[in-house]
Design a protein around this motif. Structure first.
Motif, PDB file in Angstrom:
ATOM      1  N   THR A  63      96.278 -57.294 -11.709  1.00  0.00           N
ATOM      2  CA  THR A  63      96.435 -57.581 -13.138  1.00  0.00           C
ATOM      3  C   THR A  63      97.202 -56.455 -13.832  1.00  0.00           C
ATOM      4  O   THR A  63      97.387 -55.363 -13.301  1.00  0.00           O
ATOM      5  CB  THR A  63      95.073 -57.774 -13.821  1.00  0.00           C
ATOM      6  OG1 THR A  63      94.364 -56.526 -13.841  1.00  0.00           O
ATOM      7  CG2 THR A  63      94.249 -58.813 -13.096  1.00  0.00           C
ATOM      8  N   LYS A  64      97.606 -56.731 -15.052  1.00  0.00           N
ATOM      9  CA  LYS A  64      98.501 -55.821 -15.782  1.00  0.00           C
ATOM     10  C   LYS A  64      97.784 -54.627 -16.398  1.00  0.00           C
ATOM     11  O   LYS A  64      98.432 -53.668 -16.828  1.00  0.00           O
ATOM     12  CB  LYS A  64      99.234 -56.590 -16.883  1.00  0.00           C
ATOM     13  CG  LYS A  64      98.309 -57.177 -17.960  1.00  0.00           C
ATOM     14  CD  LYS A  64      99.078 -58.012 -18.959  1.00  0.00           C
ATOM     15  CE  LYS A  64      98.153 -58.638 -20.001  1.00  0.00           C
ATOM     16  NZ  LYS A  64      98.908 -59.458 -20.979  1.00  0.00           N
ATOM     17  N   GLY A  65      96.452 -54.663 -16.492  1.00  0.00           N
ATOM     18  CA  GLY A  65      95.706 -53.570 -17.088  1.00  0.00           C
ATOM     19  C   GLY A  65      95.191 -53.889 -18.475  1.00  0.00           C
ATOM     20  O   GLY A  65      95.817 -54.646 -19.228  1.00  0.00           O
ATOM     21  N   ARG A  66      94.034 -53.296 -18.803  1.00  0.00           N
ATOM     22  CA  ARG A  66      93.371 -53.619 -20.071  1.00  0.00           C
ATOM     23  C   ARG A  66      94.131 -53.113 -21.284  1.00  0.00           C
ATOM     24  O   ARG A  66      93.884 -53.558 -22.410  1.00  0.00           O
ATOM     25  CB  ARG A  66      91.932 -53.097 -20.057  1.00  0.00           C
ATOM     26  CG  ARG A  66      91.796 -51.587 -20.135  1.00  0.00           C
ATOM     27  CD  ARG A  66      90.366 -51.146 -19.865  1.00  0.00           C
ATOM     28  NE  ARG A  66      89.407 -51.783 -20.745  1.00  0.00           N
ATOM     29  CZ  ARG A  66      89.027 -51.280 -21.920  1.00  0.00           C
ATOM     30  NH1 ARG A  66      89.570 -50.165 -22.372  1.00  0.00           N
ATOM     31  NH2 ARG A  66      88.139 -51.908 -22.651  1.00  0.00           N
ATOM     32  N   ASP A  95      88.051 -51.707 -12.350  1.00  0.00           N
ATOM     33  CA  ASP A  95      89.342 -51.152 -11.934  1.00  0.00           C
ATOM     34  C   ASP A  95      89.665 -51.496 -10.484  1.00  0.00           C
ATOM     35  O   ASP A  95      90.837 -51.712 -10.133  1.00  0.00           O
ATOM     36  CB  ASP A  95      89.356 -49.641 -12.142  1.00  0.00           C
ATOM     37  CG  ASP A  95      89.580 -49.260 -13.600  1.00  0.00           C
ATOM     38  OD1 ASP A  95      90.054 -50.113 -14.377  1.00  0.00           O
ATOM     39  OD2 ASP A  95      89.274 -48.105 -13.966  1.00  0.00           O
ATOM     40  N   VAL A 143      84.637 -59.269 -13.818  1.00  0.00           N
ATOM     41  CA  VAL A 143      85.448 -60.251 -14.549  1.00  0.00           C
ATOM     42  C   VAL A 143      84.536 -61.055 -15.454  1.00  0.00           C
ATOM     43  O   VAL A 143      83.478 -61.547 -15.016  1.00  0.00           O
ATOM     44  CB  VAL A 143      86.193 -61.196 -13.582  1.00  0.00           C
ATOM     45  CG1 VAL A 143      86.965 -62.265 -14.363  1.00  0.00           C
ATOM     46  CG2 VAL A 143      87.140 -60.417 -12.675  1.00  0.00           C
ATOM     47  N   ILE A 153      87.429 -57.010 -16.793  1.00  0.00           N
ATOM     48  CA  ILE A 153      88.612 -57.853 -16.952  1.00  0.00           C
ATOM     49  C   ILE A 153      88.220 -59.094 -17.751  1.00  0.00           C
ATOM     50  O   ILE A 153      87.266 -59.801 -17.388  1.00  0.00           O
ATOM     51  CB  ILE A 153      89.161 -58.282 -15.586  1.00  0.00           C
ATOM     52  CG1 ILE A 153      89.622 -57.058 -14.783  1.00  0.00           C
ATOM     53  CG2 ILE A 153      90.301 -59.289 -15.741  1.00  0.00           C
ATOM     54  CD1 ILE A 153      89.956 -57.368 -13.338  1.00  0.00           C
ATOM     55  N   GLU A 207      94.274 -60.298 -19.338  1.00  0.00           N
ATOM     56  CA  GLU A 207      94.684 -59.974 -17.975  1.00  0.00           C
ATOM     57  C   GLU A 207      94.633 -61.213 -17.090  1.00  0.00           C
ATOM     58  O   GLU A 207      95.467 -61.386 -16.204  1.00  0.00           O
ATOM     59  CB  GLU A 207      93.780 -58.889 -17.395  1.00  0.00           C
ATOM     60  CG  GLU A 207      93.971 -57.527 -18.028  1.00  0.00           C
ATOM     61  CD  GLU A 207      93.120 -56.471 -17.365  1.00  0.00           C
ATOM     62  OE1 GLU A 207      93.483 -56.008 -16.270  1.00  0.00           O
ATOM     63  OE2 GLU A 207      92.078 -56.107 -17.955  1.00  0.00           O
ATOM     64  N   ARG A 258      90.921 -54.949 -10.617  1.00  0.00           N
ATOM     65  CA  ARG A 258      92.308 -54.971 -11.101  1.00  0.00           C
ATOM     66  C   ARG A 258      93.285 -54.716  -9.958  1.00  0.00           C
ATOM     67  O   ARG A 258      94.318 -55.376  -9.849  1.00  0.00           O
ATOM     68  CB  ARG A 258      92.508 -53.913 -12.194  1.00  0.00           C
ATOM     69  CG  ARG A 258      91.877 -54.247 -13.508  1.00  0.00           C
ATOM     70  CD  ARG A 258      92.184 -53.245 -14.611  1.00  0.00           C
ATOM     71  NE  ARG A 258      91.671 -53.793 -15.862  1.00  0.00           N
ATOM     72  CZ  ARG A 258      90.447 -53.541 -16.343  1.00  0.00           C
ATOM     73  NH1 ARG A 258      89.626 -52.730 -15.680  1.00  0.00           N
ATOM     74  NH2 ARG A 258      90.053 -54.105 -17.453  1.00  0.00           N
TER      75      ARG A 258
END
Length: 311
Positions: free
Chosen positions: A302-305, A294, A48, A82, A108, A297
């Motif tokens: 989280t919603k994804g890159r 990943d 992150v 992220i 994200e 994530r």
């Protein structure tokens, strides 16, 4: 108990808005410097990247979305980390200004301070070396500053950024901030898992005593149980000891030049990558596995890159 994970997430706070350029020649200021420092931190193991922007001419904090747009696409292209954009911004800014970059970028993650409090960093002036006038004024001005994060302001940030799928790093400077988070959870305005960043060492909030970490951890467990993930941030010289303690207790960690300029006593850190490398080595020596972006994530939900608005 907090939500347990097999991997430890390393967050890196790349430049922040507390330290000023005259305190260290290694503090990233320009878009190129911020991008290079963030990419280096990701390559060293940070899953992150917590990002602020600065005015390239002076190094003063900036929440101008254009200053973020100057480095976000490069970071996105070079790493799969992220991206976590601040809504704290620079001290004394309006909430409208503080939230503007995250609104435009739809990252994200976004940080969110969970309560108002005195935020005094005037003592940092002693670390300045031939400062620009703005630096002295900025630091001394915090003796009369309240970092405003009212319930109304927090609710506005939650509603605005949640529309784009952004999740939050809930920055908690005191145990009362955990109760504030519980208030919004009870109202259904935030959904688990709650990524709680417990912050220690800012004058005006809780100190870096290990007992304070234990109390924060126990309070978070009582309020959220398995619905939260605890990360630890120690400001200044307590950074590495305190975050290591947090990891031993099962939490995640945050390091970086926003929170601490020194890699060892009397030795300025030369980069964010150096700080990430140090905490990664400590954690791996203690038997911890480090989360990839990943994996982070999946842990944070989280919603994804591919769903951000930059890159």
């Amino acid at each position: 108990m907090p939500r347990t994970t097999k991997k430890t997430i390393i967050s890196c706070a790349v430049t922040g808005s507390i330290h000023t350029p005259s305190m260290s020649p290694h503090l990233p200021v320009t878009a190129n410097q911020i991008a290079e420092s963030a990419i280096g931190a990701a390559e060293a193991g940070a899953a992150v990247l917590h990002l602020h922007a600065r005015m390239p001419e002076t190094g003063a904090p900036s929440q101008n979305p254009a200053h973020y747009a100057a480095f976000l696409p490069r970071i996105h292209a070079a790493t799969d980390a992220i991206v976590n954009i601040t809504t704290g911004g620079g001290l004394g800014m309006s909430m409208e200004a503080r939230i503007a970059p995250a609104v435009q970028a739809a990252p994200e993650l976004a940080s969110l301070n969970m309560g108002s409090f005195n935020f005094n960093i005037s003592a940092a002036e002693k670390g300045c070396r031939d400062p620009q006038p703005w630096e002295v004024d900025y630091l001394r001005g915090t003796r009369d500053l309240i970092m405003s994060n009212t319930f109304s302001q927090i609710e506005t940030v939650l509603a605005t950024l949640s529309e784009t799928g952004t999740r939050f790093e809930f920055e908690c400077y005191d145990t009362g901030h955990l109760y504030n988070l519980a208030h919004f959870a009870d109202r259904g305005l935030v959904k688990p898992p709650f990524f709680v960043q417990a912050i220690f060492g800012v004058t005006g909030a809780q100190g870096t005593d290990p007992e304070n970490l234990m109390h924060m951890r126990a309070t978070a467990e009582r309020l959220f149980g398995g619905d939260h993930l605890l990360s630890v941030l120690g400001a200044g010289r307590s950074q590495f000891p305190l975050v290591t303690m947090g990891a031993i207790l099962g939490g995640h960690v945050r390091v970086g030049l926003e929170d601490n300029l020194y890699i060892a006593k009397g030795q300025l850190a030369e980069s964010n990558a150096q700080m990430v490398t140090k905490i990664r080595r400590i954690l791996e020596d203690l038997g911890h596995e480090i989360a990839t972006p990943d994996e982070a994530r999946a842990i944070l939900g989280t919603k994804g890159r591919d769903k951000v608005s930059f890159g």
